[in-house]
Scaffold this active site. Structure first.
Site, PDB file in Angstrom:
ATOM      1  N   GLY A 199       0.822  -1.201   0.000  1.00 15.21           N
ATOM      2  CA  GLY A 199       0.000   0.000   0.000  1.00 15.21           C
ATOM      3  C   GLY A 199       0.856   1.251   0.000  1.00 15.21           C
ATOM      4  CB  SER A 200       0.027   4.731   0.896  1.00 16.67           C
ATOM      5  OG  SER A 200      -1.035   4.856  -0.030  1.00 16.67           O
TER       6      SER A 200
END
Length: 631
Positions: free
Chosen positions: A252-253
């Site tokens: 993810g981020s």
């Protein structure tokens, strides 16, 4: 009658003579065999003990007894089996009766590990045909704490998982010398408790957490669900999986930390440059959007603070796939999880031939690539410790040993910029719930969708993660937490409002962990003028101003010299007729930097401080290929 009276009187007189008047002493050899000697030493165990970094016991071998029977001597198998089952709750009455009934056999195991109390109870039965074999049993005093790190042993006392397996030869060959690990059992317990709390609050499927110091030593590593290490053989298969070193989790981020660090290291992009995040990006039928769109151009600190997928995609396309892959390879993403534990796995990534525009964009914000959490955490440590990549270790440092060696993978100033931007994430961005008063926490949230069996993302299922460093002004530890498949629960509705993102699920858990382990690890919170001064020094504006005479990237100048063609394709522009190949080669050279780093001992550091600054001595030896060689 006279004869018997005479014989009895003779016997009485003889007994009185040999016991009272002139007692007969036992032979010296017999006395030596039965009398205890104060200088006797206990026999060595079959395996060395395992300790934590403060010498606390994690695993130990203690003497025990195994119970076996000679079925030919057992007259009433059913009755004996019933008596044994009443004393030994772990055995099966039916199986024990069958074993005692094997009249053709002379040996049948009943129980391989008796406690001293059970051994005495069985002995009191006085049943002919039951015997004891002396042996050793492995015990884990802390139960489930550090179970995935320690592993287990077979009935024959050979390592079966974890440290017990990977260091099996060392533990058997040197049983008198304990093996000391780098983990702190107190920190391990706190991380396990807080991670379990987050997992229960959001009814998650599993979780993992890692605490690592700035030289790559693991202080804590927790995987949930877990098991009692004393019952390793009875643990469910799902509980035996160490999710910190295995599994294909998309980051993810959190991956934006890699994207921004590689961009700064390349020299093509700077912290004051701004990028177009005004609208979603459409490529090949897919749309790249932001969770909370801002609809204006953002500089790098704001891209990280607001976790802009669009901004990360713009930056990644300026680098292009060649530079992106070179950075990931150097940081260890294409290798097995770098730890000496069985079960460490490789990640998942696209082949070079399939690494095109959409892959370059999606990887920049943590989609389209997956890896074990430890691989990600270890790379982030290099982001924060000044740019040195170490191979993670579970072993405590040996007394008098030289400092650990690593590889310099980025410039120190890039590491400083990353720390400042991570601090902004906790102060102004998606990681506000990880803020701990006095500790200057910096971090990054991560929320990734889950890939289903059909290869498509599931719309209502995700993983939530958060990584933090503290104190960010002089980092000592990185804390990472991943909660797998969290669900919106009624209990957390008022807090998370039905969201299961990294900022709501994992960030609060990391904040609680830091507040509890900080004092244990000797990190004191700042207060008063010291806290105010540190906050002022590490405050980083979300839109920093470029230096004078420097033309920053922005609406009128969106591409730097040496930008990849993908950046122009994404902006629907043709690109330069004569691309700056020199700038591109220079960027690749910066990205590929991997130079041996040997920390200078303290006594030499003091002597050399008059002639060279601390950062002037990292480059020693020749340039290595970007891997873990030489670490």
């Amino acid at each position: 009658m006279v004869f018997f009276v005479f014989a009895y009187m003779a016997l009485v007189l003889r007994v009185a003579y040999v016991t009272v008047i002139h007692p007969i002493k036992p032979a010296a050899a017999w006395l030596a065999a039965v009398l205890p000697h104060p200088n006797m030493s206990a026999p060595l165990p079959d395996r060395a003990s395992i300790l934590d970094d403060k010498g606390r016991l994690l695993a130990v071998s203690l003497p025990d007894a195994a119970l076996y029977a000679d079925p030919k001597q057992i007259v009433h198998p059913r009755e004996v089996a019933r008596q044994l089952a009443a004393l030994l709750p772990d055995i099966s009455l039916h199986q024990t009766e069958l074993r005692l009934s094997l009249k053709r056999s002379k040996f049948a195991y009943i129980d391989r590990a008796l406690t001293p109390g059970q051994e005495m109870a069985v002995n009191r039965l006085g049943v002919p045909g039951l015997y004891f074999l002396p042996g050793w049993a492995r015990h884990y005093p802390n139960g489930s704490i550090a179970a995935h790190i320690l592993g287990g042993v077979t009935p024959g006392q050979n390592g079966l998982a974890g440290i017990e397996e990977s260091f099996n030869k060392r533990l058997l060959e040197h049983p008198a010398i304990p093996l000391k690990l780098s983990i702190d059992v107190r920190v391990q317990d706190i991380v396990q408790r807080e991670l379990s709390r987050a997992m229960k609050d959001y009814d998650a499927r599993g979780a993992c957490a890692i605490v690592e110091n700035m030289t790559g030593r693991i202080v804590a590593m927790v995987s949930l669900p877990d098991y009692n290490a004393n019952d390793f053989h009875d643990a469910p298969p799902d509980a035996q999986i160490n999710r910190c070193i295995s599994g294909d989790y998309e980051p993810g981020s959190v991956m934006k930390l890699m994207t921004l660090a590689s961009a700064l290291q390349s020299g093509l992009v700077h912290v004051w440059d701004r990028f177009n995040t005004t609208h979603p990006l459409f490529v090949g039928g897919y749309a790249v959007t932001d969770y909370e769109p801002v609809h204006h151009w953002l500089a790098m600190p704001a891209i990280l603070a607001y976790s802009s997928n669009i901004g990360a995609s713009r930056i990644a396309t300026i680098l292009g796939p060649k530079l992106q892959r070179a950075w990931l390879r150097k940081m260890g993403f294409f290798n097995r999880a770098p730890i000496r534990l069985p079960g460490a796995q490789y990640g998942l990534w696209h082949a070079r031939s399939a690494w095109r525009l959409l892959t370059t964009m999606s990887v920049s914000f943590g989609n389209g690539i997956a890896m074990p959490p430890l691989t990600l955490v270890n790379a982030i440590v290099a982001d924060l410790n000044g740019g040195i990549l170490y191979r993670p270790s579970l072993l405590a440092p040996q007394p008098g040993a030289p400092p650990r060696q690593g590889i310099r993978v980025m410039r120190p100033d890039v590491s400083v910029d990353m720390r400042k931007m991570m601090r902004s994430v906790v102060l102004f961005g998606t990681g506000v719930y990880a803020n701990v008063p006095g500790y200057l926490v910096g971090g990054k949230t991560g929320t990734s969708q889950v890939v289903g069996a059909n290869g498509r993302y599931k719309s209502k299922l995700n993983n939530a993660s958060f990584v933090a460093a503290f104190p960010i002004n002089a980092p000592r530890y990185v804390v990472y937490a991943l909660v797998i498949h969290p669900k919106p629960t009624k209990k957390m509705q008022n807090f998370s409002h039905g969201f299961t993102t990294g900022g709501y699920v994992a960030a609060p858990a990391v904040g609680r962990i830091i507040s509890r382990i900080g004092p244990m690890l000797g990190v004191r919170p700042l207060s008063g003028p010291a806290l105010k001064a540190a906050n002022a020094k590490w405050h980083f504006p979300l839109a920093p101003k470029p230096p004078r005479s420097v033309i920053a990237l922005g609406p009128s100048h969106p591409f730097p010299q040496g930008a990849n063609q993908y950046a122009y394709d994404l902006a629907h522009e043709p690109g330069p007729k004569h691309p700056d190949r020199a700038a591109r080669l220079a960027a690749l050279k910066n990205i590929s930097q991997a130079v041996p780093f040997r920390p200078v001992p303290h006594e030499l550091r003091v002597a050399s401080s008059l002639t060279a600054p601390a950062e002037a001595r990292p480059y020693q030896g020749s340039v290595l290929r970007p891997a873990f060689r030489g670490t």
